[in-house]
Design an enzyme around this catalytic site. Structure first.
Site, mmCIF file in Angstrom:
data_model
loop_
_atom_site.group_PDB
_atom_site.id
_atom_site.type_symbol
_atom_site.label_atom_id
_atom_site.label_comp_id
_atom_site.label_asym_id
_atom_site.label_seq_id
_atom_site.Cartn_x
_atom_site.Cartn_y
_atom_site.Cartn_z
ATOM 1 N N GLY A 65 0.796 -1.216 0.000
ATOM 2 C CA GLY A 65 0.000 0.000 0.000
ATOM 3 C C GLY A 65 0.826 1.262 0.000
ATOM 4 O O GLY A 65 0.337 2.329 -0.367
ATOM 5 N N ASP A 114 2.587 -3.024 12.913
ATOM 6 C CA ASP A 114 1.954 -3.751 11.800
ATOM 7 C C ASP A 114 2.503 -5.178 11.725
ATOM 8 O O ASP A 114 2.845 -5.656 10.654
ATOM 9 C CB ASP A 114 2.196 -3.009 10.489
ATOM 10 C CG ASP A 114 1.266 -3.512 9.376
ATOM 11 O OD1 ASP A 114 0.216 -4.099 9.695
ATOM 12 O OD2 ASP A 114 1.591 -3.324 8.195
ATOM 13 N N VAL A 131 8.542 -3.211 -3.715
ATOM 14 C CA VAL A 131 9.838 -3.786 -3.364
ATOM 15 C C VAL A 131 10.421 -4.477 -4.598
ATOM 16 O O VAL A 131 9.733 -5.251 -5.271
ATOM 17 C CB VAL A 131 9.709 -4.788 -2.202
ATOM 18 C CG1 VAL A 131 11.084 -5.341 -1.827
ATOM 19 C CG2 VAL A 131 9.064 -4.118 -0.996
#
Length: 641
Positions: free
Chosen positions: A20, A133, A24
């Protein structure tokens, strides 16, 4: 971006994943010739200056978090509109891949993954970071079995994004209740909660709360406890139920205060489990021939060896017993043939066999009667309940309250149950008693008065008082001698949890104005500085100086006008004298050319025109002849005719 080279250094070879906030890539550092992961922020976020500033600041901080179970940050930079992080590349898969293809894991495997995750988070928590997270997607398992936690730093830098989008940071299945109620308020216990949910998912193969929409899942996290794994996996060890319950308590104060505390509980749980309990394969585990799905590597080479021990988990005690009997009887061999015996001996043996069988049947019948006629129950779950609630629960189960003890606890709320004896789930007779251990909360001690003590003595007094010496800062003091404690933070007499770190402020002594000794000889400079209470160090290097002669002090650190403490060191750099430079020969040259040549050599130029040279343009003479040397920066006079 594949094929591009960022900052003239990082060649992008392939895209690994899209999230989001960033994409990568696998890249190659062409300068050091190594493979790494390149995380490039999405352009929409890169346009937000505040977000980028925090992203860079957090990346620098996380780069200092050197831990073997944290994905390391090597570099950070920008190239045009691209803002990126260069990070360690971990060849392998994520824990999500493992759960997708293996289902529920053996307890040993789950703990083998959980413990390095907690070690990484613990190091971060003690350094002042909160991940916020934690989820299986952020747990990487390398081909060599090493476990690493990813996305440190970035997750802490997205407050500006969440405030504009109105969403809550983190995947809803792993959010702690306080993150849902107050998205901006998060401490290490939100990571503890998420790790508890991840552990539940590893043990059962499913998430504790599900729903048709994220709102339903959020509601369940707020209003429903995470169920014990044994509710889904019959026969699961009670210690694992307790570990999940402790980590996922809806009240933050009841949870372990950080990942280090949860790691200690996880290791205690592991030590309490038998080999069979650790290596048992839950029914929810997928079969070994289950189709691999886009992992990119054979999981048997990715998961540590301890994750692959096949031993079935019994569904209940009766099935376990039946299996054991079958295993034993299946291995019995027929006895060898007996030699012929007389009829009377054979009859006697037959009679003995019949009597023994009758006695065995009577014994089994008596045992069955005893078990069925007696009243048995199981110790109910009492962890984290108040003493009154525990007593009511025991009474409802037909049990009595035994010995009640009290103990300090850093993780269990004051007045609630730490443990029971026997433990939860133990089968005992009705009307038996159950002992309780009630939490007195964290052990608290008072900060001792260490003001005026030497630093080493102050540290010793803090340790003797059940506290830990913390960060040491230094400050000037007119009243407290150098090396002695000025104050503590928190102040003396303040109550703090045992083991807390206490910051110390230590005196640097009275402030001293550093005198100016430039231009002095070394002997005079040393005398002046030592008289002021300062120490002297002479630099091994000397510098050229047109202002100071050879042997005089050309530079000093700190400079004059600075403030130092008694005993501080001033470093002196001596002059080698001016730098000698060869003088260009400019006689006969035009004025402009002569000045350019002399100034280019490092000299200043003075013109002497006199009455005869007012309108001339040729150099007839120079104060230092060409070919000789003069101090660089000195003035050369040219005579113009």
């Amino acid at each position: 971006m594949v094929g591009q080279v960022l900052d003239g250094r990082y060649r992008v070879d392939a895209r690994i994943a899209v999230g989001g906030m960033a994409t990568v890539y696998r890249a190659v550092d062409t300068r050091l010739d190594r493979v790494l992961a390149l995380k490039v922020m999405h352009p929409a976020l890169a346009a937000d200056g505040t977000f980028v500033e925090r992203f860079i600041r957090e990346a620098k901080s996380v780069a200092r978090l050197a831990h073997p179970n944290v994905v390391q940050v090597f570099d950070q930079g920008t190239d045009g509109s691209y803002v990126y992080l260069a990070m360690e590349y971990v060849a392998g898969c994520t824990l999500r891949d493992v759960l997708r293809d293996r289902g529920a894991l053996q307890p040993r495997a789950a703990l083998d993954i959980l413990e390095p995750v907690l070690a990484a988070l613990g190091a971060a928590h003690r350094a002042g970071f909160v991940h916020r997270d934690m989820k299986p997607e952020n747990v990487l398992i390398g081909d060599d079995g090493r476990v690493k936690v990813a996305d440190f730093g970035l997750v802490r830098s997205v407050d500006t994004v969440t405030s504009t989008t109105g969403t809550v940071l983190g995947t809803v299945s792993y959010l702690a209740p306080e993150q849902i109620e107050q998205p901006g308020a998060a401490d290490p216990r939100v990571d503890v909660y998420a790790c508890g949910v991840v552990l539940y998912e590893m043990l059962t193969g499913e998430k504790p709360h599900d729903g048709d929409s994220p709102a339903v899942v959020l509601y369940k996290h707020l209003h429903e406890d995470v169920p014990p794994p044994s509710a889904v996996v019959p026969g699961m060890a009670y210690e694992l139920d307790e570990l999940v319950a402790s980590a996922t308590a809806r009240t933050p104060a009841i949870r372990p205060y950080d990942a280090v505390a949860l790691l200690a509980q996880a290791r205690e749980a592991r030590a309490a489990l038998s080999v069979d309990q650790l290596d048992a394969v839950p029914p929810q585990a997928l079969s070994s021939d289950h189709e691999q799905r886009d992992i990119g590597a054979d999981l048997t080479s990715v998961i540590p060896r301890s994750l692959t021990v096949p031993r079935p988990l019994p569904v209940n005690e009766e099935e376990e017993a039946e299996g054991a009997v079958f295993h034993r009887t299946s291995r019995l061999e027929s006895p060898p043939p007996l030699p012929p015996r007389r009829r009377t001996e054979r009859s006697r043996r037959r009679l003995v066999t019949i009597v023994a069988a009758v006695l065995l049947a009577l014994g089994l019948g008596a045992g069955v009667w005893y078990i069925n006629s007696g009243q048995f129950t199981q110790v109910p779950p009492l962890l984290a309940k108040t003493e009154a609630q525990a007593r009511d629960r025991l009474e409802q189960s037909g049990l009595e309250v035994g010995k009640v003890e009290h103990a300090y606890s850093d993780t269990v709320k004051r007045g609630t149950v730490i443990s029971s004896d026997p433990k939860q789930g133990t089968r005992i007779r009705d009307n038996d008693s159950v002992g309780l251990t009630i939490s007195d909360g964290p052990e608290t001690v008072r900060v001792p008065d260490v003001e005026g003590y030497r630093l080493d003595k102050a540290r010793s007094l803090l340790k003797d008082g059940g506290l830990e010496p913390g960060m040491v800062s230094r400050a000037f003091s007119e009243d407290v001698r150098r090396g002695f404690v000025i104050s503590t933070d928190p102040e003396k007499g303040t109550e703090r949890r045992a083991g807390s770190a206490i910051a110390l402020t230590v005196s640097k002594g009275s402030p001293i104005d550093v005198p100016d000794v430039t231009g002095e000889t070394l002997e005079d400079a040393q005398a002046d500085l030592e008289e002021a209470g300062l120490k002297v160090k002479v630099s091994s290097e000397e510098v050229n100086s047109s202002e100071f002669d050879q042997g005089q002090v050309a530079l000093q650190t700190p400079q004059n006008g600075s403030t130092a403490a008694e005993g501080d060191t001033v470093t002196l750099t001596l002059s080698k004298g001016p730098e000698m430079v060869e003088v260009p020969d400019v006689v006969g040259a035009g004025v402009d050319d002569a000045k350019a040549a002399l100034e280019g050599a490092g000299f200043q130029v003075d013109e002497d025109r006199g009455l005869l040279g007012l309108f001339g343009d040729t150099v007839k003479k120079q104060s230092v002849k060409g070919g000789k040397t003069a101090p660089k920066g000195s003035t050369i006079t040219i005579t113009i005719r």
